[in-house]
Design an enzyme around this catalytic site. Structure first.
Site, mmCIF file in Angstrom:
data_model
loop_
_atom_site.group_PDB
_atom_site.id
_atom_site.type_symbol
_atom_site.label_atom_id
_atom_site.label_comp_id
_atom_site.label_asym_id
_atom_site.label_seq_id
_atom_site.Cartn_x
_atom_site.Cartn_y
_atom_site.Cartn_z
ATOM 1 C CD GLU A 110 16.693 -17.335 -23.521
ATOM 2 O OE1 GLU A 110 15.461 -17.202 -24.329
ATOM 3 O OE2 GLU A 110 16.961 -16.083 -22.916
ATOM 4 C CG ASP A 142 14.366 -25.242 -10.182
ATOM 5 O OD1 ASP A 142 15.367 -24.660 -10.824
ATOM 6 O OD2 ASP A 142 14.649 -25.516 -9.001
ATOM 7 C CG ASP A 201 17.810 -14.257 -11.002
ATOM 8 O OD1 ASP A 201 17.490 -13.550 -11.913
ATOM 9 O OD2 ASP A 201 16.811 -15.264 -10.591
ATOM 10 C CE LYS A 225 21.377 -8.533 0.034
ATOM 11 N NZ LYS A 225 20.139 -8.426 0.998
ATOM 12 C CB THR A 243 18.202 -11.431 -23.542
ATOM 13 O OG1 THR A 243 18.997 -10.571 -22.837
ATOM 14 C CG2 THR A 243 19.118 -12.417 -23.937
ATOM 15 C CG PHE A 292 17.209 -8.695 -17.711
ATOM 16 C CD1 PHE A 292 16.174 -9.063 -17.848
ATOM 17 C CD2 PHE A 292 17.931 -8.219 -16.545
ATOM 18 C CE1 PHE A 292 15.331 -9.051 -16.891
ATOM 19 C CE2 PHE A 292 17.050 -8.252 -15.207
ATOM 20 C CZ PHE A 292 15.840 -8.679 -15.714
ATOM 21 C CD GLU A 293 22.593 -8.827 -25.486
ATOM 22 O OE1 GLU A 293 21.697 -9.872 -25.790
ATOM 23 O OE2 GLU A 293 23.487 -8.604 -26.316
HETATM 24 C C1 LIG Z 1 17.874 -11.726 -14.722
HETATM 25 S S1 LIG Z 1 16.556 -12.467 -15.737
HETATM 26 C C2 LIG Z 1 16.842 -12.572 -17.235
HETATM 27 C C3 LIG Z 1 16.048 -12.902 -18.156
HETATM 28 C C4 LIG Z 1 16.318 -13.019 -19.824
HETATM 29 N N1 LIG Z 1 17.455 -14.178 -19.752
HETATM 30 C C5 LIG Z 1 17.020 -11.761 -20.410
HETATM 31 O O1 LIG Z 1 18.138 -11.949 -20.430
HETATM 32 O O2 LIG Z 1 16.343 -10.780 -20.554
HETATM 33 C C6 LIG Z 1 16.720 -14.034 -14.892
HETATM 34 C C7 LIG Z 1 15.475 -14.875 -15.503
HETATM 35 O O3 LIG Z 1 15.817 -16.166 -14.965
HETATM 36 C C8 LIG Z 1 14.624 -16.543 -14.284
HETATM 37 N N2 LIG Z 1 15.173 -17.832 -13.401
HETATM 38 C C9 LIG Z 1 15.903 -17.800 -12.490
HETATM 39 N N3 LIG Z 1 16.132 -18.931 -11.907
HETATM 40 C C10 LIG Z 1 15.510 -19.778 -12.579
HETATM 41 C C11 LIG Z 1 15.223 -21.159 -12.655
HETATM 42 N N4 LIG Z 1 15.930 -22.036 -11.786
HETATM 43 N N5 LIG Z 1 14.357 -21.604 -13.454
HETATM 44 C C12 LIG Z 1 13.944 -21.184 -14.538
HETATM 45 N N6 LIG Z 1 13.935 -19.669 -14.283
HETATM 46 C C13 LIG Z 1 14.641 -18.938 -13.599
HETATM 47 C C14 LIG Z 1 14.162 -15.535 -13.523
HETATM 48 O O4 LIG Z 1 12.742 -15.853 -13.222
HETATM 49 C C15 LIG Z 1 14.266 -14.406 -14.537
HETATM 50 O O5 LIG Z 1 13.227 -14.147 -15.444
#
Ligand SMILES: C[S@@+](CC[C@H](N)C(=O)[O-])C[C@H]1O[C@@H](n2cnc3c(N)ncnc32)[C@H](O)[C@@H]1O
Length: 217
Positions: free
Chosen positions: A46, A98, A121, A125, A194, A196-197
């Protein structure tokens, strides 16, 4: 009282070490098998696991499968790692790195049985659009690391990003659309969600979903 709290803390730190993975300690090209007690089990990844609700509940529901979460934000990573340590599951690991770079440069070909990307994310923008994860170069890499027949699941609350996801995936002949609900690799009747869901559903926001299987060549 104080001694109990201290011993709990030490136990938790030890467990934390057993579930947290240091990406620098992995070989240049890893198939992830060495991370798990039984590396021969199918491995699901994930990306952006946030606080880890989906990953943990999936791992609990499927002890015969292995689960790795990758999270970049330190705050979420620590929250998820602490929760995982307390649940004491042997088939779940977490790594702070990352994920885009890790999938594109470090993961061995055909090592995953499922890749979950939920609410990445959206970078709404215009000047930030190129930061979105779901773009052709990343998708090339994601498909490369999936086994034939493995599953790719995408979910977002962002209508414009969903359009982009549909466009980018539609261009691939090696992805076959399948139902999102899946009793092995994802939620059935929305039972495993999840973080956020859960939040967005409470707010009445729409959730957009796509799922695929990688073709068998
Ligand atoms: C909007 S949140 C969604 C979290 C989770 N998937 C949920 O649905 O509850 C996006 C997550 O992706 C992580 N994230 C963004 N870019 C990432 C990357 N390049 N590598 C690892 N995590 C990343 C962010 O830190 C954040 O926790």
């Amino acid at each position: 009282m104080c001694m109990i709290a201290q011993s709990d803390m030490i136990a938790s730190m030890l467990d934390f070490a057993s579930i947290a993975v240091d990406p620098a300690a992995l070989p240049e090209h890893t198939d992830l098998r060495e991370l798990f007690e039984d590396g021969e089990r199918p491995i699901e990844l994930e990306i952006g696991c946030g606080k880890g609700a989906f990953l943990l509940r999936q791992a609990q529901a499927h002890p015969q499968r292995n689960f790795l979460g990758i999270e970049w934000a330190n705050k979420f990573y620590k929250f998820a790692a602490d929760r995982m340590a307390r649940w004491g599951l042997g088939n779940v690991r977490i790594m702070r790195t990352d994920a885009r770079e890790f999938v594109m440069t470090r993961l061995a070909a055909e090592c995953l049985s499922a890749l979950h990307i939920y609410h990445p994310d959206p970078w709404p923008k215009k000047k930030h659009l190129r930061r979105r994860l779901i773009q052709p170069p990343f998708l090339d890499a994601a498909i490369r690391v999936l086994r034939p027949g493995a599953r790719l699941a995408l979910q977002t609350d962002h209508a414009d990003y969903f359009e982009q996801m549909k466009l980018v995936t539609a261009a691939r002949h090696d992805l076959i659309a399948v139902p999102f609900e899946d009793d092995e690799h994802g939620s059935v009747d929305g039972s495993i969600k999840t973080n956020f869901e859960i939040k967005y559903l409470r707010e009445g926001r729409p959730i957009y979903r796509l799922a695929f299987r990688k073709s068998q060549r």
